[in-house]
Each structure stands twice: as C-alpha cells, then as structure tokens.
Design a protein around this motif. Structure first.
Motif, PDB file in Angstrom:
ATOM      1  N   VAL A 119      20.219  19.935  29.307  1.00 48.38           N
ATOM      2  CA  VAL A 119      20.965  21.061  29.651  1.00 48.38           C
ATOM      3  C   VAL A 119      22.417  20.609  30.391  1.00 48.38           C
ATOM      4  N   TRP A 120      23.556  20.914  29.835  1.00 47.93           N
ATOM      5  CA  TRP A 120      24.743  20.424  30.266  1.00 47.93           C
ATOM      6  C   TRP A 120      25.507  21.793  31.024  1.00 47.93           C
TER       7      TRP A 120
ATOM      8  N   HIS B  50      27.554   6.384  27.422  1.00 46.17           N
ATOM      9  CA  HIS B  50      26.545   6.927  28.248  1.00 46.17           C
ATOM     10  C   HIS B  50      25.482   8.102  27.738  1.00 46.17           C
ATOM     11  N   ILE B  75      22.323  12.754  23.279  1.00 45.66           N
ATOM     12  CA  ILE B  75      22.206  13.393  24.610  1.00 45.66           C
ATOM     13  C   ILE B  75      23.228  12.626  25.791  1.00 45.66           C
ATOM     14  N   PRO B  76      24.236  13.439  25.994  1.00 44.37           N
ATOM     15  CA  PRO B  76      25.066  12.976  27.205  1.00 44.37           C
ATOM     16  C   PRO B  76      24.286  13.036  28.343  1.00 44.37           C
ATOM     17  N   PRO B  77      24.853  12.320  29.435  1.00 45.49           N
ATOM     18  CA  PRO B  77      23.969  12.645  30.693  1.00 45.49           C
ATOM     19  C   PRO B  77      23.676  14.139  31.165  1.00 45.49           C
ATOM     20  N   VAL B  78      22.472  14.650  31.278  1.00 44.15           N
ATOM     21  CA  VAL B  78      22.420  15.829  31.600  1.00 44.15           C
ATOM     22  C   VAL B  78      22.610  16.309  32.979  1.00 44.15           C
TER      23      VAL B  78
END
Lengths: 142, 81
Positions: A119-120, B50, B75-78
């Motif tokens: 989740v972002w 990242h 998936i970037p840093p969540v």
C-alpha cells in the motif's frame, strides 16, 4: 476479517469483527491522518495498493498472528483513496482470553503491515501539492 | 516469453501507465527482468534501486525464475497504515 475499502472505517466494524464469547481482552488500533507533522500541514492522504497482493499479505499477517498468539480474533481494515485529516486509514483489532496476547499481537500486526503490505500513500498539503511518502520520510500517520 | 509487469506509486507516475509487457528469452529470472526493464525505461533507474519485485503476488529475489504469463509487480517502498 481482512478488508480493503474506499469507504470511511467505523471503529465498531473492527472491534465487532473480533468479538468472541471467550474474549476477556479486545484491543483496537486506529491510524488516522494527522494535520501537522513538524511545520508541514497535511490536508489529506491518498492511498493506493496492489489489491490482490495486499489482501494476500494481510491474510498472511492474520494467519501468522493467530499462530504466534492464542488469539480469538484478528481484524485488519485498510482504507484506500483520499483520507482527510482526522479520519481513519487503518484499523487493527485483536481479541484474546487475557490481555497479554492482545497487547503483543496488536503492535506486531501494525508494524508488519507497514513493512510488507503493498500500500502506498501520497501526502497532499494545503496547497494541493502531493508527495509520495517513503519509509525514510514518514508521513502524517503514526 | 511475455511477462506482464504492473507498476505502482512513483514508478507508475514516471512511466505514465500501470501495465507493461516485457519480452524475455526463457529461462529468465527476476534479475533479467530488472535489466530489461531498465534498458527499456532508463528514466526509472533511481526508483528501481529501492523497489522489490513480486512474482504472482509473492515477494521474490533476483534469482526467482519467471514463467510465461506470470504477473510481476514492481513494488516501491511501501507506506501503508
């Protein structure tokens, strides 16, 4: 109960989901959008997710918590889309026969969720500018 | 073989779309996919440093082998919660 929703989260939803006749402890965590982080004023947070994987990861956290502690119920609800100041973006509820497992499992669940669930969030300030929140640059929630 | 790639957050913003298709010679791993992705889209190089990669909605590492038709997530840093 595991849920992703675009609707406002009601605290009762989460705590009702873990209600059990043998529960002597019911613990609820609500993460809400904070207005001020230092001198930065937030108007709202905007959440997006990788839905299929987020649900899978949330279910794994649910199952792991149930294995690690003698819990009677685990509920994780995450809101998506825009969450204005003061409203809830995440609810984590756990119930157990006695308070210790609930007090241990609650923080574990929210900490792990912040590490693994895809989740972002974007932070939207009063001027309408948006910034992706990075773990190294924490945003306007706990 | 065709690999379906889904990107999120800042990576999606830079690329201007959520879904990509990358063609790789089998057998291929996540490391091969990373390389192919950067060759095609060098503008995401800094962001990719990242990012972790998921394969069929599970976290993977560079040695994970890809199969035809699998779904790869960048998936970037969540930052949930």
């Amino acid at each position: 109960m595991i849920k992703l929703t675009e609707q406002p989260i009601q605290a009762e939803q989460a705590i009702d989901a873990v209600a059990h006749c043998n529960a002597g402890a019911n613990l609820l965590f609500l993460g809400t959008t904070r207005q001020w982080t230092g001198d930065q004023e937030t108007r709202e947070l905007k959440y997006e997710c990788y839905q299929e994987m987020a649900l899978k990861q949330m279910q794994q956290l649910h199952d792991q918590a149930m294995e690690k502690w003698p819990l009677l119920g685990v509920c994780i609800i995450h809101r998506l889309g825009c969450v204005p100041v003061g409203e809830t973006s995440i609810a984590v509820a756990v119930s157990s026969g006695h308070r210790q497992p609930a007090f241990e499992a609650g923080p574990w669940l929210i900490d792990r969720l912040k590490q693994v669930v895809p989740v972002w969030k974007q932070e939207i300030n009063q001027q309408g500018d948006s910034t992706w929140v990075h773990p190294l640059n924490p945003g306007a929630t706990s | 073989m065709k690999i379906n790639v889904i990107v999120f957050a800042a990576v999606k913003e830079v690329l201007g779309r959520e879904r990509l298709e990358i063609d790789l010679h089998a057998p291929a791993t996540v490391a091969d996919l990373r390389q192919a992705l950067l060759q095609k889209h060098p503008n995401i190089t800094d962001l990719m440093d990242h990012c972790v990669i998921s394969v069929d909605q599970e976290y993977s590492d560079d040695s994970t082998v890809l199969k035809e038709g699998c779904e790869v997530g960048v998936i970037p840093p969540v930052s949930g919660g």
